[in-house]
Design a protein around this motif. Structure first.
Motif, PDB file in Angstrom:
ATOM      1  N   LEU A  29      21.395  57.628  13.822  1.00 14.76           N
ATOM      2  CA  LEU A  29      22.827  57.856  13.650  1.00 14.76           C
ATOM      3  C   LEU A  29      23.641  56.907  14.528  1.00 14.76           C
ATOM      4  CD1 LEU A  29      24.993  59.568  12.288  1.00 14.76           C
ATOM      5  CD2 LEU A  29      24.846  61.117  14.231  1.00 14.76           C
ATOM      6  N   ALA A  30      23.151  56.638  15.735  1.00 16.42           N
ATOM      7  CA  ALA A  30      23.835  55.691  16.614  1.00 16.42           C
ATOM      8  C   ALA A  30      23.825  54.289  16.007  1.00 16.42           C
ATOM      9  CB  ALA A  30      23.168  55.683  17.987  1.00 16.42           C
ATOM     10  N   PHE A  31      22.694  53.909  15.425  1.00 14.40           N
ATOM     11  CA  PHE A  31      22.616  52.607  14.762  1.00 14.40           C
ATOM     12  C   PHE A  31      23.580  52.536  13.582  1.00 14.40           C
ATOM     13  CE2 PHE A  31      20.736  49.937  11.426  1.00 14.40           C
ATOM     14  CZ  PHE A  31      20.754  48.714  12.093  1.00 14.40           C
ATOM     15  N   ALA A  32      23.630  53.592  12.788  1.00 16.63           N
ATOM     16  CA  ALA A  32      24.546  53.616  11.639  1.00 16.63           C
ATOM     17  C   ALA A  32      26.000  53.569  12.105  1.00 16.63           C
ATOM     18  CB  ALA A  32      24.290  54.861  10.799  1.00 16.63           C
TER      19      ALA A  32
ATOM     20  N   ALA B  84      35.695  39.850  14.569  1.00 14.75           N
ATOM     21  CA  ALA B  84      35.676  38.556  15.267  1.00 14.75           C
ATOM     22  C   ALA B  84      37.093  38.148  15.662  1.00 14.75           C
ATOM     23  CB  ALA B  84      35.040  37.488  14.383  1.00 14.75           C
ATOM     24  N   GLN B  85      38.064  38.374  14.796  1.00 15.96           N
ATOM     25  CA  GLN B  85      39.437  38.051  15.144  1.00 15.96           C
ATOM     26  C   GLN B  85      39.902  38.895  16.323  1.00 15.96           C
ATOM     27  OE1 GLN B  85      41.679  38.715  11.591  1.00 15.96           O
ATOM     28  NE2 GLN B  85      40.988  36.836  10.619  1.00 15.96           N
ATOM     29  N   TRP B  86      39.475  40.129  16.356  1.00 20.76           N
ATOM     30  CA  TRP B  86      39.862  41.033  17.435  1.00 20.76           C
ATOM     31  C   TRP B  86      39.234  40.586  18.751  1.00 20.76           C
ATOM     32  CZ3 TRP B  86      36.833  44.874  20.023  1.00 20.76           C
ATOM     33  CH2 TRP B  86      37.565  45.785  20.758  1.00 20.76           C
ATOM     34  N   HIS B  87      38.009  40.074  18.690  1.00 22.41           N
ATOM     35  CA  HIS B  87      37.319  39.671  19.906  1.00 22.41           C
ATOM     36  C   HIS B  87      37.773  38.318  20.438  1.00 22.41           C
ATOM     37  CE1 HIS B  87      34.628  43.016  19.807  1.00 22.41           C
ATOM     38  NE2 HIS B  87      34.109  42.599  20.932  1.00 22.41           N
ATOM     39  N   VAL B  88      38.256  37.440  19.598  1.00 28.35           N
ATOM     40  CA  VAL B  88      38.671  36.124  20.078  1.00 28.35           C
ATOM     41  C   VAL B  88      39.962  36.234  20.886  1.00 28.35           C
ATOM     42  CG1 VAL B  88      39.406  33.812  19.350  1.00 28.35           C
ATOM     43  CG2 VAL B  88      37.407  34.885  18.324  1.00 28.35           C
ATOM     44  N   VAL B  89      40.777  37.247  20.611  1.00 28.24           N
ATOM     45  CA  VAL B  89      41.931  37.508  21.465  1.00 28.24           C
ATOM     46  C   VAL B  89      41.366  38.145  22.729  1.00 28.24           C
ATOM     47  CG1 VAL B  89      44.131  38.717  21.671  1.00 28.24           C
ATOM     48  CG2 VAL B  89      43.401  37.837  19.465  1.00 28.24           C
ATOM     49  N   THR B  90      41.262  37.368  23.803  1.00 31.31           N
ATOM     50  CA  THR B  90      40.397  37.731  24.920  1.00 31.31           C
ATOM     51  C   THR B  90      40.819  38.982  25.672  1.00 31.31           C
ATOM     52  OG1 THR B  90      41.592  36.181  26.314  1.00 31.31           O
ATOM     53  CG2 THR B  90      39.560  35.399  25.286  1.00 31.31           C
TER      54      THR B  90
ATOM     55  N   LEU C 136      29.378  37.547  25.255  1.00 33.85           N
ATOM     56  CA  LEU C 136      28.960  38.341  26.405  1.00 33.85           C
ATOM     57  C   LEU C 136      29.564  39.745  26.376  1.00 33.85           C
ATOM     58  CD1 LEU C 136      27.383  38.248  29.086  1.00 33.85           C
ATOM     59  CD2 LEU C 136      29.527  37.613  30.175  1.00 33.85           C
ATOM     60  N   ILE C 137      30.863  39.835  26.319  1.00 36.08           N
ATOM     61  CA  ILE C 137      31.529  41.134  26.347  1.00 36.08           C
ATOM     62  C   ILE C 137      31.311  41.875  25.035  1.00 36.08           C
ATOM     63  CG2 ILE C 137      33.722  42.316  26.706  1.00 36.08           C
ATOM     64  CD1 ILE C 137      32.621  40.851  29.161  1.00 36.08           C
ATOM     65  N   GLY C 138      31.319  41.177  23.913  1.00 33.49           N
ATOM     66  CA  GLY C 138      31.086  41.824  22.619  1.00 33.49           C
ATOM     67  C   GLY C 138      29.702  42.437  22.524  1.00 33.49           C
ATOM     68  N   ASN C 139      28.685  41.729  22.981  1.00 34.57           N
ATOM     69  CA  ASN C 139      27.323  42.278  22.933  1.00 34.57           C
ATOM     70  C   ASN C 139      27.133  43.415  23.930  1.00 34.57           C
ATOM     71  OD1 ASN C 139      26.418  40.677  20.851  1.00 34.57           O
ATOM     72  ND2 ASN C 139      25.802  39.041  22.215  1.00 34.57           N
ATOM     73  N   LEU C 140      27.759  43.310  25.090  1.00 36.88           N
ATOM     74  CA  LEU C 140      27.695  44.402  26.057  1.00 36.88           C
ATOM     75  C   LEU C 140      28.395  45.645  25.515  1.00 36.88           C
ATOM     76  CD1 LEU C 140      26.513  44.873  28.843  1.00 36.88           C
ATOM     77  CD2 LEU C 140      28.696  44.163  29.812  1.00 36.88           C
ATOM     78  N   THR C 141      29.497  45.447  24.806  1.00 38.37           N
ATOM     79  CA  THR C 141      30.186  46.559  24.156  1.00 38.37           C
ATOM     80  C   THR C 141      29.298  47.208  23.109  1.00 38.37           C
ATOM     81  OG1 THR C 141      32.326  45.509  24.509  1.00 38.37           O
ATOM     82  CG2 THR C 141      32.213  47.185  22.788  1.00 38.37           C
ATOM     83  N   LEU C 142      28.611  46.401  22.327  1.00 40.51           N
ATOM     84  CA  LEU C 142      27.701  46.935  21.313  1.00 40.51           C
ATOM     85  C   LEU C 142      26.572  47.742  21.964  1.00 40.51           C
ATOM     86  CD1 LEU C 142      26.960  47.062  18.333  1.00 40.51           C
ATOM     87  CD2 LEU C 142      25.706  44.934  18.626  1.00 40.51           C
ATOM     88  N   PHE C 143      26.034  47.253  23.081  1.00 41.26           N
ATOM     89  CA  PHE C 143      24.989  47.995  23.786  1.00 41.26           C
ATOM     90  C   PHE C 143      25.512  49.342  24.287  1.00 41.26           C
ATOM     91  CE2 PHE C 143      23.377  49.229  27.968  1.00 41.26           C
ATOM     92  CZ  PHE C 143      22.100  49.613  27.602  1.00 41.26           C
ATOM     93  N   PHE C 144      26.673  49.340  24.941  1.00 36.87           N
ATOM     94  CA  PHE C 144      27.235  50.590  25.454  1.00 36.87           C
ATOM     95  C   PHE C 144      27.561  51.553  24.323  1.00 36.87           C
ATOM     96  CE2 PHE C 144      28.721  48.429  29.550  1.00 36.87           C
ATOM     97  CZ  PHE C 144      27.670  48.974  30.273  1.00 36.87           C
TER      98      PHE C 144
ATOM     99  N   LEU D  13      30.880  50.481  12.681  1.00 38.10           N
ATOM    100  CA  LEU D  13      31.965  50.023  13.545  1.00 38.10           C
ATOM    101  C   LEU D  13      32.107  48.507  13.518  1.00 38.10           C
ATOM    102  CD1 LEU D  13      34.045  51.058  15.641  1.00 38.10           C
ATOM    103  CD2 LEU D  13      32.320  50.627  17.380  1.00 38.10           C
ATOM    104  N   PHE D  14      30.977  47.789  13.480  1.00 39.91           N
ATOM    105  CA  PHE D  14      31.016  46.333  13.527  1.00 39.91           C
ATOM    106  C   PHE D  14      30.822  45.689  12.152  1.00 39.91           C
ATOM    107  CE2 PHE D  14      29.729  47.502  17.882  1.00 39.91           C
ATOM    108  CZ  PHE D  14      30.812  46.956  18.532  1.00 39.91           C
ATOM    109  N   SER D  15      30.908  46.473  11.078  1.00 45.58           N
ATOM    110  CA  SER D  15      30.656  45.922   9.746  1.00 45.58           C
ATOM    111  C   SER D  15      31.804  45.048   9.231  1.00 45.58           C
ATOM    112  CB  SER D  15      30.371  47.048   8.749  1.00 45.58           C
ATOM    113  OG  SER D  15      31.522  47.855   8.600  1.00 45.58           O
ATOM    114  N   ASP D  16      32.996  45.327   9.667  1.00 44.04           N
ATOM    115  CA  ASP D  16      34.130  44.511   9.252  1.00 44.04           C
ATOM    116  C   ASP D  16      34.171  43.285  10.153  1.00 44.04           C
ATOM    117  OD1 ASP D  16      36.366  43.524   8.130  1.00 44.04           O
ATOM    118  OD2 ASP D  16      37.700  45.086   8.867  1.00 44.04           O
ATOM    119  N   TYR D  17      33.265  42.366   9.913  1.00 45.18           N
ATOM    120  CA  TYR D  17      33.023  41.282  10.865  1.00 45.18           C
ATOM    121  C   TYR D  17      34.215  40.342  10.999  1.00 45.18           C
ATOM    122  CZ  TYR D  17      30.877  37.585  13.477  1.00 45.18           C
ATOM    123  OH  TYR D  17      30.606  36.666  14.439  1.00 45.18           O
ATOM    124  N   LEU D  18      34.921  40.070   9.930  1.00 52.55           N
ATOM    125  CA  LEU D  18      36.039  39.132  10.017  1.00 52.55           C
ATOM    126  C   LEU D  18      37.110  39.672  10.958  1.00 52.55           C
ATOM    127  CD1 LEU D  18      37.311  36.509   9.123  1.00 52.55           C
ATOM    128  CD2 LEU D  18      38.330  37.732   7.216  1.00 52.55           C
ATOM    129  N   LEU D  19      37.521  40.908  10.758  1.00 51.96           N
ATOM    130  CA  LEU D  19      38.532  41.466  11.645  1.00 51.96           C
ATOM    131  C   LEU D  19      37.960  41.714  13.039  1.00 51.96           C
ATOM    132  CD1 LEU D  19      40.428  43.915   9.306  1.00 51.96           C
ATOM    133  CD2 LEU D  19      41.159  41.688  10.136  1.00 51.96           C
TER     134      LEU D  19
END
Length: 94
Positions: free
Chosen positions: A35-38, A51-57, A14-22, A43-49
């Motif tokens: 350019l915004a898409f790129a 996801a780890q960053w987002h799981v820490v709520t 929820l918060i991660g997708n809302l952050t991506l939208f904003f 920004l979100f290409s390093d998915y492992l880190l």
């Protein structure tokens, strides 16, 4: 090993997708949508880190507060709109 609970999954999605939208909406207001898409992809290409960053709520809120505030500030210039001010008030209340 930590097992993801329902709270972690809901917060991340929820918060991660809302952050991506904003993030996308803010950058698309000041630059081209491609350019915004790129930028968001970079920004979100390093998915492992990411996801780890987002799981820490408590850290999931950093991106939402930053990009949400930037989106609201860039939307305030539109005349006769109340929702950017309401969004700013809500984000600063958090």
């Amino acid at each position: 090993m930590r097992v993801a609970t329902l709270k972690d999954v809901v917060t991340t999605l929820l918060i991660g997708n809302l952050t991506l939208f904003f993030c996308y909406a803010t950058i698309a207001r000041v630059a081209r949508p491609l350019l915004a898409f790129a930028f968001c992809l970079f920004l979100f290409s390093d998915y492992l880190l990411f996801a780890q960053w987002h799981v820490v709520t408590y850290r999931v809120w950093y991106g939402l507060l930053f990009f949400g505030t930037m989106f609201a500030i860039s939307s305030v210039s539109d005349r006769h709109r109340v929702w950017p001010l309401a969004l700013l008030g809500f984000l600063f209340f958090l």
